[in-house]
Design a protein around this motif. Structure first.
Motif: not given
Length: 201
Positions: A176-179, A111-113, A152-153
């Motif tokens: 929390e809004s962009r990632a 699920q992470l991918g 992812h960041s």
């Protein structure tokens, strides 16, 4: 011939062998109970003048003692078998739980991918739950969460066509809004690391 046919032929033969062993053991036990006390009493009373009634009483006492000893052995063996069965059941239950945790861990990694945000969030929370409930999987969960955050960041964050590399950090939209998936992973890391420190301390 199929394997099922071979198993069906094996089961009656195995049952017959077990039945023969049980019958033989019962026969030997009966002979021992009937004749061994007489031999013991004859050996103990060798050369002594006793009446027939006294001999019969001694044989009865020896037989009763032998039955009590056999009963004690049976009780001890039954307790051992029950304890062993309990251990096997516990090991099977633990193996089943480990298999379920492994399956959940693998599904969460998949699920992470995923490309969908809600699926990635589900994987993060599933890993979070595994890390809280399984001490053995705590470190792998931490490693996977940290790897997810690193991959992812990226910096600078790709926000539309705007170059934000020169912008102040407090001018950027909140994480929390962009990632939100990265924010959830960071929160999970903080909670799990805190609980891990409490557990080790």
């Amino acid at each position: 011939m199929t394997a099922r046919g071979t198993d069906q032929r094996r089961r009656p033969s195995t049952f017959a062998a077990a039945l023969a062993v049980a019958v033989g053991a019962c026969a030997v036990l009966a002979l021992v109970i009937l004749y061994l006390p007489r031999l013991v009493v004859s050996y103990d009373l060798a050369g002594m003048q006793v009446t027939a009634q006294q001999r019969l009483t001694a044989i009865g006492d020896a037989r009763r003692t032998m039955l009590q000893a056999i009963g004690g052995v049976v009780v001890f063996y039954s307790a051992y078998v029950a304890w062993r069965r309990l251990r096997l059941n516990q090991e099977e239950l633990q193996a089943t739980r480990d298999g379920q945790v492994t399956e959940r861990f693998t599904r969460a990694i998949d699920q992470l991918g995923d490309g969908a945000l809600d699926v990635r969030m589900g994987g993060i929370y599933a890993l979070w739950r595994i890390g809280e409930t399984s001490a053995r999987d705590w470190e792998p969960v931490i490693a996977m969460m940290a790897a997810f955050v690193r991959t992812h960041s990226p910096w600078p964050p790709p926000i539309g066509a705007t170059d934000v590399s020169t912008e102040a950090i407090n001018q950027l939209p909140p994480l929390e809004s962009r990632a939100p998936d990265v924010q959830a992973a960071l929160t999970a890391l903080g909670v799990l690391c805190h609980k891990g420190a409490l557990r080790s301390g």
